[in-house]
Design a protein around this motif. Sequence first.
Motif, PDB file in Angstrom:
ATOM      1  N   PRO A 271      40.183  25.960  53.754  1.00 30.84           N
ATOM      2  CA  PRO A 271      38.938  26.623  53.325  1.00 30.84           C
ATOM      3  C   PRO A 271      39.114  28.128  53.094  1.00 30.84           C
ATOM      4  N   PHE A 272      39.951  28.762  53.913  1.00 32.81           N
ATOM      5  CA  PHE A 272      40.152  30.200  53.745  1.00 32.81           C
ATOM      6  C   PHE A 272      41.002  30.483  52.504  1.00 32.81           C
ATOM      7  N   SER A 273      41.983  29.606  52.250  1.00 31.50           N
ATOM      8  CA  SER A 273      42.793  29.759  51.027  1.00 31.50           C
ATOM      9  C   SER A 273      41.912  29.632  49.794  1.00 31.50           C
ATOM     10  N   SER A 274      40.976  28.656  49.819  1.00 34.56           N
ATOM     11  CA  SER A 274      40.063  28.490  48.684  1.00 34.56           C
ATOM     12  C   SER A 274      39.187  29.720  48.508  1.00 34.56           C
ATOM     13  N   ALA A 275      38.707  30.267  49.632  1.00 30.94           N
ATOM     14  CA  ALA A 275      37.861  31.458  49.547  1.00 30.94           C
ATOM     15  C   ALA A 275      38.619  32.626  48.931  1.00 30.94           C
ATOM     16  N   VAL A 276      39.870  32.828  49.356  1.00 36.37           N
ATOM     17  CA  VAL A 276      40.680  33.931  48.811  1.00 36.37           C
ATOM     18  C   VAL A 276      40.960  33.707  47.320  1.00 36.37           C
ATOM     19  N   ASP A 277      41.305  32.463  46.946  1.00 40.52           N
ATOM     20  CA  ASP A 277      41.587  32.170  45.533  1.00 40.52           C
ATOM     21  C   ASP A 277      40.350  32.385  44.672  1.00 40.52           C
ATOM     22  N   ASN A 278      39.199  31.925  45.148  1.00 36.62           N
ATOM     23  CA  ASN A 278      37.955  32.114  44.385  1.00 36.62           C
ATOM     24  C   ASN A 278      37.604  33.599  44.278  1.00 36.62           C
ATOM     25  N   ALA A 279      37.828  34.330  45.377  1.00 43.20           N
ATOM     26  CA  ALA A 279      37.550  35.764  45.350  1.00 43.20           C
ATOM     27  C   ALA A 279      38.479  36.479  44.370  1.00 43.20           C
ATOM     28  N   LYS A 280      39.751  36.084  44.346  1.00 43.81           N
ATOM     29  CA  LYS A 280      40.701  36.696  43.403  1.00 43.81           C
ATOM     30  C   LYS A 280      40.270  36.440  41.967  1.00 43.81           C
ATOM     31  N   ALA A 281      39.811  35.205  41.678  1.00 40.86           N
ATOM     32  CA  ALA A 281      39.386  34.870  40.320  1.00 40.86           C
ATOM     33  C   ALA A 281      38.176  35.709  39.914  1.00 40.86           C
ATOM     34  N   ALA A 282      37.203  35.840  40.816  1.00 42.00           N
ATOM     35  CA  ALA A 282      36.016  36.633  40.504  1.00 42.00           C
ATOM     36  C   ALA A 282      36.369  38.106  40.318  1.00 42.00           C
ATOM     37  N   LEU A 283      37.269  38.610  41.169  1.00 41.09           N
ATOM     38  CA  LEU A 283      37.661  40.019  41.072  1.00 41.09           C
ATOM     39  C   LEU A 283      38.463  40.273  39.793  1.00 41.09           C
ATOM     40  N   ALA A 284      39.294  39.308  39.399  1.00 37.94           N
ATOM     41  CA  ALA A 284      40.051  39.445  38.150  1.00 37.94           C
ATOM     42  C   ALA A 284      39.105  39.593  36.963  1.00 37.94           C
ATOM     43  N   GLN A 285      38.002  38.846  36.987  1.00 37.90           N
ATOM     44  CA  GLN A 285      37.003  38.979  35.929  1.00 37.90           C
ATOM     45  C   GLN A 285      36.411  40.386  35.926  1.00 37.90           C
ATOM     46  N   ALA A 286      36.144  40.921  37.141  1.00 35.67           N
ATOM     47  CA  ALA A 286      35.595  42.279  37.232  1.00 35.67           C
ATOM     48  C   ALA A 286      36.571  43.298  36.659  1.00 35.67           C
ATOM     49  N   PHE A 287      37.853  43.183  36.997  1.00 33.74           N
ATOM     50  CA  PHE A 287      38.849  44.128  36.494  1.00 33.74           C
ATOM     51  C   PHE A 287      39.021  43.985  34.975  1.00 33.74           C
ATOM     52  N   ASN A 288      38.911  42.774  34.465  1.00 35.83           N
ATOM     53  CA  ASN A 288      39.043  42.553  33.033  1.00 35.83           C
ATOM     54  C   ASN A 288      37.960  43.311  32.278  1.00 35.83           C
ATOM     55  N   VAL A 289      36.731  43.236  32.777  1.00 34.49           N
ATOM     56  CA  VAL A 289      35.631  43.952  32.133  1.00 34.49           C
ATOM     57  C   VAL A 289      35.790  45.454  32.329  1.00 34.49           C
ATOM     58  N   ARG A 290      36.248  45.874  33.516  1.00 30.95           N
ATOM     59  CA  ARG A 290      36.473  47.292  33.779  1.00 30.95           C
ATOM     60  C   ARG A 290      37.504  47.862  32.808  1.00 30.95           C
ATOM     61  N   GLN A 291      38.511  47.051  32.438  1.00 28.80           N
ATOM     62  CA  GLN A 291      39.513  47.478  31.467  1.00 28.80           C
ATOM     63  C   GLN A 291      38.861  47.729  30.104  1.00 28.80           C
ATOM     64  N   GLN A 292      37.906  46.873  29.708  1.00 33.65           N
ATOM     65  CA  GLN A 292      37.195  47.096  28.452  1.00 33.65           C
ATOM     66  C   GLN A 292      36.474  48.442  28.471  1.00 33.65           C
ATOM     67  N   LEU A 293      35.895  48.778  29.599  1.00 31.10           N
ATOM     68  CA  LEU A 293      35.177  50.042  29.711  1.00 31.10           C
ATOM     69  C   LEU A 293      36.112  51.245  29.647  1.00 31.10           C
ATOM     70  N   ASP A 294      37.358  51.066  30.111  1.00 30.84           N
ATOM     71  CA  ASP A 294      38.313  52.183  30.176  1.00 30.84           C
ATOM     72  C   ASP A 294      39.125  52.355  28.899  1.00 30.84           C
ATOM     73  N   ASP A 295      39.054  51.375  27.982  1.00 29.38           N
ATOM     74  CA  ASP A 295      39.910  51.495  26.802  1.00 29.38           C
ATOM     75  C   ASP A 295      39.332  52.525  25.823  1.00 29.38           C
ATOM     76  N   ALA A 296      40.028  52.679  24.682  1.00 33.07           N
ATOM     77  CA  ALA A 296      39.659  53.742  23.741  1.00 33.07           C
ATOM     78  C   ALA A 296      38.497  53.363  22.836  1.00 33.07           C
ATOM     79  N   ILE A 297      38.026  52.121  22.904  1.00 35.03           N
ATOM     80  CA  ILE A 297      36.936  51.668  22.030  1.00 35.03           C
ATOM     81  C   ILE A 297      35.600  52.011  22.683  1.00 35.03           C
ATOM     82  N   PRO A 298      34.774  52.848  22.057  1.00 32.88           N
ATOM     83  CA  PRO A 298      33.502  53.249  22.686  1.00 32.88           C
ATOM     84  C   PRO A 298      32.471  52.122  22.641  1.00 32.88           C
ATOM     85  N   GLU A 299      31.543  52.156  23.609  1.00 34.68           N
ATOM     86  CA  GLU A 299      30.441  51.199  23.638  1.00 34.68           C
ATOM     87  C   GLU A 299      29.116  51.956  23.567  1.00 34.68           C
ATOM     88  N   THR A 300      28.082  51.261  23.080  1.00 35.69           N
ATOM     89  CA  THR A 300      26.746  51.842  23.128  1.00 35.69           C
ATOM     90  C   THR A 300      26.271  51.870  24.578  1.00 35.69           C
TER      91      THR A 300
END
Length: 665
Positions: free
Chosen positions: A252-281
């Motif tokens: 159960p703890f391994s599943s929790a860590v894996d699920n947390a890693k997947a959710a955090l990876a999604q957060a970092f992926n979006v954060r990368q979009q915000l940090d790139d050179a392409i501006p957003e409204t």
Amino acid sequence: MSTVRSVAVFMAMLISALVVAPSAAAQPPSRLSTYITDDAGALNGSGRAAIESATGKLYSDRRVQLWVVFVDDFSGQPAVSWAQSTRAASDLGDFDAVLAVATVDHSYAFLVPNRVKTINAGQVDDLRRNQIEPALRRGDWSGAAVAAANGLDRGKEPTNAAPLLIGLGVIVVAVVALYVVMRYRHRRRRAAELAAAKRVDATNPDALAELSLGALDDLSRWKVVDVDNAVRTSANELALTIEEFGEQRTQPFSSAVDNAKAALAQAFNVRQQLDDAIPETREQRRELLTEVIVAAARADTELESQREAFEEMRDLVVNAPMRLDALTQQIVDLTARIDPAEQRMSELHNEFDSAALNSVTTNVTTAKDRRSFADQNLSRARDVAAKPVSGEQSALVDALRAAESALGQARSLLDAVDSAANDIRHAVATLPSLTADLHAGIGHADATLQDGQKTKTPHLRDLASARDAAGRALDTARTSGSADPLGSFTALTRANAELNRLLATVSEEQATAERLNRTLEQALFTAQSRVHAVSEYIDNRRGSIGPEARTRLAEANRQLDAAQDKRSSAVSEAITYANNAVKLAAQAQSLADDDVQSAQRAYTGRYGGGNNMGAMMGGIIIGDMLGGGMRGGFGGGFDGGWGPTSFGGSPDSSDGGFMGGGGRF
């Protein structure tokens, strides 16, 4: 008639007794209308006056309010729960402390918000044990409240307006002073907005919609760092627990860590979009920031849901003697590795340029610091275990966890030295074949370019550029390959990948396709090596690394995963992804280096050196080293208190934001 009169008199006396009899009913949590609530009748006139004087002085000096409540009992609820419910019902804020006392049930709670900076968690506990509880045991109800107020009213910081008054006479100084004040107010306002944002339900997009764009940005940066630390700490603790209890019991703890890693990876992926050179409204940016925060909060919740079960499994108090022996042996084993690791680093420095060893240059010294910190905490744990006292189990668990985590990081740091040596050796062994492969590729490109002049083959200009770049990479490798073989290997791999990609596009020959596959393997090795090295670097210094480095590393991992996914279906795309991963890992390393140096300067300038600095940089103990110096402009500085990290969500997800606690007297 006399009988009727007697009955009437008796009934009247009974009703009167019921009306005037004191009530011993339990007191449920309710809204406080005044600063002193005495439903238990515990105070006399002089006692109430003493409390009013002490709490009035506290508010005058500190703008901190102390609410004092005396009841018979807490309605069968735990003291802390009753006090927290009363706080919520009374709309108390970040600078409102509560002392709740059940005089008949002999229990109490003393809660102080973390925003109160006149006192830290250790001092609150000392105030409870040595002043409030003794007064309560004596039945000195007003004395306990006065002690609480005086304990919160610690030495005021002197103010000095003289420099400002002098500066008003000089125009240049006045302009500078105004600029400093404006920046200070801006930072205070941003800090206040971030503090308010932290109290919002981060999993609720509707609640986040009420925040300003600046607060959303600061919250997203803080959240990804905080949750990434929680994920990394939980993963490290889980690895130790799997060794102890096996994979089946820890699933159960391994599943929790894996699920947390997947959710955090999604957060970092979006954060990368915000940090790139392409501006957003503004609207696009708000939507993306909300997505980052919600994904990180989901990862945090995933870990927090397993905290209690995890801590029950790893009952460090019950197993303390066995763990002390095991950790002592680990220190002995680790000490035996230090001298060989130093010798290995010395040999590598003599043989290779410092650029080839950038990610591990300080690993041995840092491992020594972690070992020293672990040894200190083991000594502390032995002292507590040798004379067990009620209420000291927390100190024992903290010391054991801190020592365990420090030793784990020390081993990881020394392992990284071995890995770096192996990677360099691999590069040294592979350079000749890679050089030959690139020479052959250049020859093939020359022939293809010559034939293409007759057939007007497309992409010839790109192929010529790639051939020239490959020649320059070979020249550089000849001059610096022996000093920095891994760097040369990376440069040759990149040049070879680009050259072979264009050869495949131009000629579409099977032989070139086979060479392209070899290039992909080389590119994947380089990417995996670099990403792993940077991840280890951040993991072992996570207490001082900001969001930008973590975001680049997360994106490098995503690009590496994409390269693995494309290796069988689109080799050229896979090579591009792998090369992007190398580039992003290099950016993450550079950003992480800057963060570490900034944290070291900030901490040393403010507190000096010591093992605590290394432990905080490693994320073993909780404390904000960077303060306002972190990129993005958030943080509040080290407040003097600390606690070791463990499995579970980020610190703010479990402690409710209060110092203190409750007990019996």
